[in-house]
Enzyme design. Structure first.
Site, PDB file in Angstrom:
ATOM      1  N   GLU A 217       7.401  52.017 -11.989  1.00 20.58           N
ATOM      2  CA  GLU A 217       7.807  52.046 -13.403  1.00 20.58           C
ATOM      3  C   GLU A 217       6.544  52.337 -14.202  1.00 20.58           C
ATOM      4  OE1 GLU A 217      10.868  51.814 -14.423  1.00 20.58           O
ATOM      5  OE2 GLU A 217      11.874  51.193 -12.586  1.00 20.58           O
ATOM      6  N   CYS A 251       6.140  50.676 -23.284  1.00 18.26           N
ATOM      7  CA  CYS A 251       6.110  51.861 -22.415  1.00 18.26           C
ATOM      8  C   CYS A 251       7.008  52.973 -22.934  1.00 18.26           C
ATOM      9  CB  CYS A 251       6.508  51.476 -20.994  1.00 18.26           C
ATOM     10  SG  CYS A 251       8.137  50.727 -20.889  1.00 18.26           S
TER      11      CYS A 251
HETATM   12  P1  NAD Z   1      -2.136  48.813 -15.377  1.00 16.13           P
HETATM   13  O1  NAD Z   1      -1.651  49.904 -14.504  1.00 16.13           O
HETATM   14  O2  NAD Z   1      -3.550  48.823 -15.810  1.00 16.13           O
HETATM   15  O3  NAD Z   1      -1.901  47.386 -14.689  1.00 16.13           O
HETATM   16  C1  NAD Z   1      -0.636  46.954 -14.226  1.00 16.13           C
HETATM   17  C2  NAD Z   1      -0.812  45.929 -13.113  1.00 16.13           C
HETATM   18  O4  NAD Z   1      -1.442  46.580 -12.025  1.00 16.13           O
HETATM   19  C3  NAD Z   1      -1.674  44.720 -13.458  1.00 16.13           C
HETATM   20  O5  NAD Z   1      -1.081  43.556 -12.908  1.00 16.13           O
HETATM   21  C4  NAD Z   1      -2.983  45.024 -12.751  1.00 16.13           C
HETATM   22  O6  NAD Z   1      -3.668  43.868 -12.327  1.00 16.13           O
HETATM   23  C5  NAD Z   1      -2.489  45.776 -11.535  1.00 16.13           C
HETATM   24  N1  NAD Z   1      -3.508  46.630 -10.912  1.00 16.13           N
HETATM   25  C6  NAD Z   1      -4.698  47.026 -11.397  1.00 16.13           C
HETATM   26  N2  NAD Z   1      -5.354  47.760 -10.480  1.00 16.13           N
HETATM   27  C7  NAD Z   1      -4.563  47.817  -9.398  1.00 16.13           C
HETATM   28  C8  NAD Z   1      -4.689  48.420  -8.106  1.00 16.13           C
HETATM   29  N3  NAD Z   1      -5.758  49.127  -7.741  1.00 16.13           N
HETATM   30  N4  NAD Z   1      -3.673  48.266  -7.218  1.00 16.13           N
HETATM   31  C9  NAD Z   1      -2.578  47.563  -7.568  1.00 16.13           C
HETATM   32  N5  NAD Z   1      -2.396  46.982  -8.769  1.00 16.13           N
HETATM   33  C10 NAD Z   1      -3.378  47.111  -9.673  1.00 16.13           C
HETATM   34  O7  NAD Z   1      -1.140  48.822 -16.621  1.00 16.13           O
HETATM   35  P2  NAD Z   1      -1.215  47.923 -17.915  1.00 16.13           P
HETATM   36  O8  NAD Z   1      -2.366  48.373 -18.750  1.00 16.13           O
HETATM   37  O9  NAD Z   1      -1.077  46.489 -17.582  1.00 16.13           O
HETATM   38  O10 NAD Z   1       0.164  48.368 -18.618  1.00 16.13           O
HETATM   39  C11 NAD Z   1       0.249  49.487 -19.416  1.00 16.13           C
HETATM   40  C12 NAD Z   1       0.910  50.647 -18.713  1.00 16.13           C
HETATM   41  O11 NAD Z   1       2.106  50.234 -18.120  1.00 16.13           O
HETATM   42  C13 NAD Z   1       1.288  51.756 -19.662  1.00 16.13           C
HETATM   43  O12 NAD Z   1       1.005  52.998 -19.070  1.00 16.13           O
HETATM   44  C14 NAD Z   1       2.783  51.590 -19.817  1.00 16.13           C
HETATM   45  O13 NAD Z   1       3.480  52.757 -20.173  1.00 16.13           O
HETATM   46  C15 NAD Z   1       3.169  51.117 -18.472  1.00 16.13           C
HETATM   47  N6  NAD Z   1       4.415  50.377 -18.537  1.00 16.13           N
HETATM   48  C16 NAD Z   1       5.516  50.914 -17.959  1.00 16.13           C
HETATM   49  C17 NAD Z   1       6.720  50.233 -18.054  1.00 16.13           C
HETATM   50  C18 NAD Z   1       7.971  50.769 -17.441  1.00 16.13           C
HETATM   51  O14 NAD Z   1       8.936  50.026 -17.367  1.00 16.13           O
HETATM   52  N7  NAD Z   1       8.004  52.009 -17.004  1.00 16.13           N
HETATM   53  C19 NAD Z   1       6.779  49.020 -18.719  1.00 16.13           C
HETATM   54  C20 NAD Z   1       5.621  48.515 -19.279  1.00 16.13           C
HETATM   55  C21 NAD Z   1       4.435  49.189 -19.179  1.00 16.13           C
END
Ligand code: NAD
Length: 472
Positions: A217, A251
């Site tokens: 997502e 998002c």
């Molecule tokens: P992010 O990708 O930075 O982090 C998301 C999660 O991934 C966190 O728990 C983080 O600790 C973890 N993470 C970080 N590095 C990782 C790795 N190497 N391997 C696995 N996991 C890792 O995203 P964010 O800044 O927390 O959220 C914002 C983004 O999320 C935006 O791009 C937004 O559009 C997207 N988003 C999408 C949805 C959806 O439903 N499609 C919903 C909310 C947010």
């Protein structure tokens, strides 16, 4: 407050959950409903604490936004699973080909086992509970990795889940990117990741080593189109509703607006008037959300400065101060004439900045959308049904709201998920149940059947029969 990356032994915890799943691989409905009720009870009993923790993590998020966009949809997802889960888990009848009668066939939804869930910071409750409800309804165990950027809420959710669920049923993990990377390398039976597209790539690569199926997502730039002649006041209201909530840190928030050139000045005037009615206190209004932390605030402020430096006109929607560096609060801004090579036009904005892009026809809007990565959401404001249907056929998007923003996400009869760079796979409602189940196809042979005819050495009768079968 910063979560210390505790030296947790993820493998030992995973083994504990995996053993529990193996010991009871097919929880009946009563057990699943019990788990869902515990999740519901946790939300109801601790709503105030949850809301306060998220407010503190954001340095100011209106309680009503947490209730509206997190607590309520989480409860809806859990209640939907409680209402329909017994039916979802029933074997589904399927037909058999005429040549195989009187055999029968079924699809039996089976728990996959252990589901991993990775949660971002922007809606930390809903994006943990939504997938968790689907996982529990489908009879799975789950491990949930919370975001390091919502430390208070992540710690609270970890404690509440530890009280509500035995460790073999649900485990919540906190920690930073190192823990996250280790987490995504665990051999889950399914991994549901919500977060950014670049991290999604890393998650999928880590999961590939175990051939763990993923639901991603992700994010992206969600275009909003206003067709010529569409009532601007309504479009502005719905676009601001989608952009102001959580200060645009959503998002599926409208990322930029494509609108007729002649509508740009009226849009600006209408947006300023409406924003000031919606948020009368401007930047200091407690009804307007802060940017989650300094890092995100800096990213947005720098992007705004870059756009202004590159010649964009930046129009704040609030009177009074437009920035508060100490409390990381940023007024919504419209941007006009933003060059394509700036961060605001290149990357997902994820904040209260909204570029307006002149666009005088539906064809031009469709070409603009199709020239860019497939978005998570598309918003199309238009009362011409044929033109909307044409746009739906000619563009890709994870989901669409016509004449509104965001609301397709709240329909649990609709699958939620991106396409291409905005994600893969779906959840919500039965879509989530199905994603986190093995839909096991089962063919049941009848006692009396004609299959013996197709045994080697193949007889002349078998050959004649095959001839008919090919012709019919
Ligand atoms: P992010 O990708 O930075 O982090 C998301 C999660 O991934 C966190 O728990 C983080 O600790 C973890 N993470 C970080 N590095 C990782 C790795 N190497 N391997 C696995 N996991 C890792 O995203 P964010 O800044 O927390 O959220 C914002 C983004 O999320 C935006 O791009 C937004 O559009 C997207 N988003 C999408 C949805 C959806 O439903 N499609 C919903 C909310 C947010």
């Amino acid at each position: 407050m910063k979560i210390q990356d505790a030296p947790i032994d993820l493998h030992a915890r995973f083994a504990q959950v995996r053993a529990a799943a193996a010991a009871a691989p097919f929880p009946d409905w009563a057990q699943r409903a019990d788990a869902l009720r515990r999740l519901q009870g946790l939300l109801v009993a601790h709503e105030a604490e949850i809301t306060q923790a998220i407010d503190a993590d954001f340095g100011g998020r209106p309680a009503i936004e947490t209730e509206l966009a997190e607590v309520w949809p989480s409860l809806e997802e859990v209640k939907g699973a409680l209402r329909h889960g017994r039916r979802w888990m029933k074997p589904r009848r399927a037909g058999v080909g005429q040549w195989f009668l009187p055999a029968s066939a079924q699809v039996i939804p089976q728990p996959l086992g252990v589901v991993g869930i990775i949660v971002p910071w922007n809606y930390p409750l809903y994006l943990a509970v939504g997938p968790l409800a689907a996982a529990l309804a489908a009879g799975n165990r789950a491990m949930v990795k919370m975001s390091e950027f919502t430390p208070r809420f992540s710690a609270l959710f970890q404690r509440l889940c530890a009280e509500a669920f035995p460790a073999g049923e649900v485990i919540v993990v906190t920690g930073g990117p190192e823990v996250a990377a280790q987490f995504s390398a665990l051999p889950f039976d399914h991994l549901l990741f919500t977060g950014s597209t670049p991290v999604g790539r890393r998650v999928m690569a880590a999961a590939a080593a175990n051939l763990t199926p993923v639901t991603l997502e992700l994010g992206g730039k969600s275009p909003t189109v206003i067709a010529p002649g569409y009532p601007l006041a309504h479009a502005v209201q719905r676009i601001l509703a989608g952009k102001l909530i959580n200060a645009g840190q959503t998002c599926i928030a409208p990322d930029y607006v494509l609108l007729p050139r002649a509508d740009i000045e009226p849009f600006i005037a209408e947006a300023r008037a409406q924003a000031q009615r919606m948020v009368p206190g401007g930047l200091g209004d407690p009804g307007f959300c802060s940017i989650v932390n300094d890092r995100q605030y800096r990213r947005l402020a720098d992007a705004l400065d870059e756009a202004a430096g590159a010649g964009a006109r930046c129009v704040p929607l609030f009177d009074g101060p437009a920035r508060d560096d100490t409390r990381h609060r940023l007024a919504p801004h419209l941007l006009i004439g933003t060059p394509d090579d700036t961060a605001l036009m290149r990357d997902e904005i994820f904040g209260p900045l909204l570029p307006l892009v002149p666009c005088d026809s539906a064809d031009e809007a469709i070409a603009h959308i199709n020239a860019r990565p497939r978005p998570l959401a598309l918003y199309w404001f238009d009362h011409d049904r044929a033109r909307v249907d044409d746009a739906l056929r000619r563009t890709h998007a994870g989901g669409v709201s016509v004449n509104d923003t965001l609301l397709h996400i709240a329909q649990h009869s609709l699958p939620f998920g991106g396409v291409g760079p905005s994600g893969m796979g779906h959840y919500h409602g039965q879509w989530g149940f199905d994603t986190l189940s093995k839909l096991k196809p089962v063919f049941r042979q009848a006692r009396l059947n004609g299959m013996a005819i197709f045994l080697p050495p193949y007889s002349a009768m078998a050959r004649r029969m095959l001839g008919w079968m090919k012709r019919l």
